[in-house]
Design a protein around this motif. Structure first.
Motif, PDB file in Angstrom:
ATOM      1  N   LEU A  52      53.395   5.205 -14.716  1.00 36.77           N
ATOM      2  CA  LEU A  52      52.930   4.294 -13.669  1.00 36.77           C
ATOM      3  C   LEU A  52      52.466   2.936 -14.192  1.00 36.77           C
ATOM      4  N   PRO A  53      51.695   2.852 -15.275  1.00 34.48           N
ATOM      5  CA  PRO A  53      51.261   1.533 -15.758  1.00 34.48           C
ATOM      6  C   PRO A  53      52.436   0.616 -16.125  1.00 34.48           C
ATOM      7  N   VAL A  54      53.508   1.182 -16.672  1.00 39.85           N
ATOM      8  CA  VAL A  54      54.681   0.378 -17.020  1.00 39.85           C
ATOM      9  C   VAL A  54      55.385  -0.100 -15.751  1.00 39.85           C
ATOM     10  N   LEU A  55      55.547   0.789 -14.782  1.00 39.18           N
ATOM     11  CA  LEU A  55      56.206   0.422 -13.529  1.00 39.18           C
ATOM     12  C   LEU A  55      55.452  -0.683 -12.804  1.00 39.18           C
ATOM     13  N   GLU A  56      54.147  -0.595 -12.804  1.00 41.65           N
ATOM     14  CA  GLU A  56      53.370  -1.561 -12.016  1.00 41.65           C
ATOM     15  C   GLU A  56      53.236  -2.910 -12.695  1.00 41.65           C
ATOM     16  N   GLN A  57      53.774  -3.046 -13.898  1.00 40.17           N
ATOM     17  CA  GLN A  57      53.876  -4.363 -14.522  1.00 40.17           C
ATOM     18  C   GLN A  57      55.112  -5.120 -14.035  1.00 40.17           C
ATOM     19  N   VAL A  58      56.067  -4.406 -13.442  1.00 40.99           N
ATOM     20  CA  VAL A  58      57.331  -5.047 -13.042  1.00 40.99           C
ATOM     21  C   VAL A  58      57.107  -6.184 -12.051  1.00 40.99           C
ATOM     22  N   PRO A  59      56.411  -5.968 -10.921  1.00 42.24           N
ATOM     23  CA  PRO A  59      56.233  -7.086  -9.978  1.00 42.24           C
ATOM     24  C   PRO A  59      55.325  -8.193 -10.510  1.00 42.24           C
ATOM     25  N   LEU A  60      54.666  -7.958 -11.639  1.00 47.01           N
ATOM     26  CA  LEU A  60      53.791  -8.959 -12.238  1.00 47.01           C
ATOM     27  C   LEU A  60      54.480  -9.740 -13.350  1.00 47.01           C
ATOM     28  N   SER A  61      55.764  -9.442 -13.575  1.00 44.62           N
ATOM     29  CA  SER A  61      56.454  -9.987 -14.740  1.00 44.62           C
ATOM     30  C   SER A  61      56.981 -11.405 -14.550  1.00 44.62           C
ATOM     31  N   GLY A  62      56.996 -11.887 -13.319  1.00 46.00           N
ATOM     32  CA  GLY A  62      57.333 -13.279 -13.051  1.00 46.00           C
ATOM     33  C   GLY A  62      58.649 -13.742 -13.630  1.00 46.00           C
ATOM     34  N   GLU A  63      58.606 -14.798 -14.438  1.00 42.43           N
ATOM     35  CA  GLU A  63      59.818 -15.407 -14.983  1.00 42.43           C
ATOM     36  C   GLU A  63      60.598 -14.447 -15.870  1.00 42.43           C
ATOM     37  N   LYS A  64      59.916 -13.536 -16.548  1.00 41.23           N
ATOM     38  CA  LYS A  64      60.609 -12.594 -17.423  1.00 41.23           C
ATOM     39  C   LYS A  64      61.536 -11.675 -16.635  1.00 41.23           C
ATOM     40  N   LEU A  65      61.126 -11.320 -15.425  1.00 38.82           N
ATOM     41  CA  LEU A  65      61.962 -10.481 -14.575  1.00 38.82           C
ATOM     42  C   LEU A  65      63.259 -11.202 -14.212  1.00 38.82           C
ATOM     43  N   TYR A  66      63.149 -12.473 -13.903  1.00 40.50           N
ATOM     44  CA  TYR A  66      64.343 -13.237 -13.546  1.00 40.50           C
ATOM     45  C   TYR A  66      65.174 -13.601 -14.769  1.00 40.50           C
ATOM     46  N   GLU A  67      64.528 -13.740 -15.925  1.00 40.54           N
ATOM     47  CA  GLU A  67      65.279 -13.926 -17.159  1.00 40.54           C
ATOM     48  C   GLU A  67      66.108 -12.676 -17.453  1.00 40.54           C
ATOM     49  N   LEU A  68      65.515 -11.514 -17.234  1.00 42.48           N
ATOM     50  CA  LEU A  68      66.226 -10.250 -17.417  1.00 42.48           C
ATOM     51  C   LEU A  68      67.484 -10.220 -16.553  1.00 42.48           C
ATOM     52  N   TYR A  69      67.344 -10.569 -15.295  1.00 34.73           N
ATOM     53  CA  TYR A  69      68.478 -10.503 -14.376  1.00 34.73           C
ATOM     54  C   TYR A  69      69.547 -11.537 -14.740  1.00 34.73           C
ATOM     55  N   SER A  70      69.125 -12.716 -15.121  1.00 39.61           N
ATOM     56  CA  SER A  70      70.077 -13.747 -15.529  1.00 39.61           C
ATOM     57  C   SER A  70      70.852 -13.297 -16.761  1.00 39.61           C
ATOM     58  N   SER A  71      70.167 -12.671 -17.695  1.00 38.04           N
ATOM     59  CA  SER A  71      70.816 -12.176 -18.910  1.00 38.04           C
ATOM     60  C   SER A  71      71.821 -11.082 -18.575  1.00 38.04           C
ATOM     61  N   PHE A  72      71.450 -10.196 -17.671  1.00 36.56           N
ATOM     62  CA  PHE A  72      72.355  -9.126 -17.246  1.00 36.56           C
ATOM     63  C   PHE A  72      73.630  -9.706 -16.635  1.00 36.56           C
ATOM     64  N   GLU A  73      73.487 -10.703 -15.785  1.00 38.66           N
ATOM     65  CA  GLU A  73      74.661 -11.326 -15.163  1.00 38.66           C
ATOM     66  C   GLU A  73      75.568 -11.975 -16.206  1.00 38.66           C
ATOM     67  N   LYS A  74      74.974 -12.679 -17.149  1.00 41.02           N
ATOM     68  CA  LYS A  74      75.773 -13.362 -18.169  1.00 41.02           C
ATOM     69  C   LYS A  74      76.495 -12.362 -19.078  1.00 41.02           C
ATOM     70  N   VAL A  75      75.795 -11.297 -19.461  1.00 39.66           N
ATOM     71  CA  VAL A  75      76.374 -10.324 -20.393  1.00 39.66           C
ATOM     72  C   VAL A  75      77.493  -9.526 -19.730  1.00 39.66           C
ATOM     73  N   THR A  76      77.344  -9.199 -18.464  1.00 37.57           N
ATOM     74  CA  THR A  76      78.340  -8.360 -17.797  1.00 37.57           C
ATOM     75  C   THR A  76      79.512  -9.151 -17.223  1.00 37.57           C
ATOM     76  N   GLU A  77      79.401 -10.462 -17.157  1.00 38.83           N
ATOM     77  CA  GLU A  77      80.524 -11.267 -16.658  1.00 38.83           C
ATOM     78  C   GLU A  77      81.680 -11.215 -17.669  1.00 38.83           C
ATOM     79  N   GLY A  78      82.821 -10.740 -17.242  1.00 42.08           N
ATOM     80  CA  GLY A  78      83.982 -10.635 -18.122  1.00 42.08           C
ATOM     81  C   GLY A  78      83.820  -9.615 -19.229  1.00 42.08           C
ATOM     82  N   LEU A  79      82.903  -8.653 -19.054  1.00 43.70           N
ATOM     83  CA  LEU A  79      82.575  -7.707 -20.115  1.00 43.70           C
ATOM     84  C   LEU A  79      83.780  -6.841 -20.503  1.00 43.70           C
ATOM     85  N   GLU A  80      84.481  -6.323 -19.525  1.00 44.97           N
ATOM     86  CA  GLU A  80      85.618  -5.444 -19.824  1.00 44.97           C
ATOM     87  C   GLU A  80      86.693  -6.175 -20.617  1.00 44.97           C
ATOM     88  N   GLU A  81      86.977  -7.403 -20.231  1.00 45.04           N
ATOM     89  CA  GLU A  81      87.992  -8.186 -20.937  1.00 45.04           C
ATOM     90  C   GLU A  81      87.553  -8.495 -22.367  1.00 45.04           C
TER      91      GLU A  81
END
Length: 295
Positions: A52-81
């Motif tokens: 629970l303590p780890v989960l409840e840090q997620v909505p408090l993560s601010g810019e890091k949460l969106y950095e995570l998502y941006s990184s995921f999008e960049k890494v998975t774009e064209g990944l199979e190719e």
């Protein structure tokens, strides 16, 4: 390969920034049939203390949460190719970004017979692996496991601490080798922070000796693997040792043969660390003559 994005729905698992298990149940059931798998995986932990303590840090993560998502999008774009262009074969699987129950930042497994890579946002945030380099290493590494399992034809029985320790060293080494191939740098280790790689290289001979001693005595090698464990205050040292072992095997026997190593052959490689694995920079050239492997 399918990319499954569970980022948007994760916010609905929280009410006033408090984690709501019933909402998470709805979220995960709508994403992938993995709820029972995830719950069983953490059943030995105390939820309120460990999860629970780890989960409840997620909505408090601010810019890091969106950095995570941006990184995921960049890494998975064209990944199979990208993978196909380097190694020739891409395992059929799903790559899933989701909110888990601290099941791990990355997990290669099967769900109803289909191979999946599960990327737990809460653990990625906790480990601070939100930048693109870390995300790439994480995704490539887990796909490396699926690639290995798909191409390996050799049966392996893991029925003792020694056999499990040998397999872990070898399989993590193969996944790291794949990770380095896709990234395009034989010195790439996503664990390399605060001098980690330099320390591993400096202590390589001693680390191999200690790992071999534990294998022969049947002792646990858990200290060498996992962010929650450490050997002399350094986590994931086994990933480095496994990579050196695999790269030397590739240089000697080729990748196809390396993917089929038996436990006896892995032990023989490990037993020759004094002559085979003293770091001299030469293993950086392993893989230059890479040829694509087909399933």
């Amino acid at each position: 390969m399918r990319i499954i994005d569970g980022f948007g729905g994760a916010s609905g698992c929280f009410k006033d920034r408090r984690f709501c298990k019933s909402k998470w149940d709805e979220y995960i059931d709508g994403l992938l049939p993995v709820r029972e798998l995830l719950e069983a995986d953490v059943s030995s932990y105390v939820f309120e203390r460990d999860v629970l303590p780890v989960l409840e840090q997620v909505p408090l993560s601010g810019e890091k949460l969106y950095e995570l998502y941006s990184s995921f999008e960049k890494v998975t774009e064209g990944l199979e190719e990208r993978i196909r262009s380097v190694v020739g074969y891409v395992p059929e699987c799903d790559v899933v970004l989701y909110l888990g129950l601290c099941n791990g930042a990355g997990w290669a497994t099967s769900v109803k017979g289909r191979k999946v890579v599960l990327l737990g946002m809460e653990k990625i945030l906790e480990l601070r692996w939100t930048d693109e380099r870390s995300m790439a290493g994480l995704v490539y590494h887990e796909l490396g496991h699926l690639w290995h399992f798909a191409l390996r034809k050799t049966e392996t029985v893991l029925d003792s601490p020694a056999s499990r320790g040998l397999w872990q060293l070898y399989s993590e080494g193969v996944a790291m080798y794949f990770e380095q191939l896709i990234w395009g740098d034989p010195d790439f280790y996503h664990q390399d922070r605060n001098g980690w790689l330099a320390w591993c290289r400096k202590n390589q001979d001693r680390l191999f000796r200690e790992y071999l001693r534990r294998i022969k005595s049947g002792e646990s090698v858990q200290e060498f693997f996992g962010d929650w464990c450490s050997f002399e205050e350094h986590s994931d040292v086994g990933y480095y040792l496994g990579t050196v072992l695999v790269r030397r095997s590739v240089a000697k026997s080729g990748i196809q043969r390396t993917l089929q190593l038996t436990l006896a052959e892995i032990l023989a490689l490990l037993g020759n660390y004094e002559t085979d694995f003293i770091y001299d920079g030469a293993y950086n050239e392993c893989g230059k003559d890479w040829h694509p492997v087909e399933a």
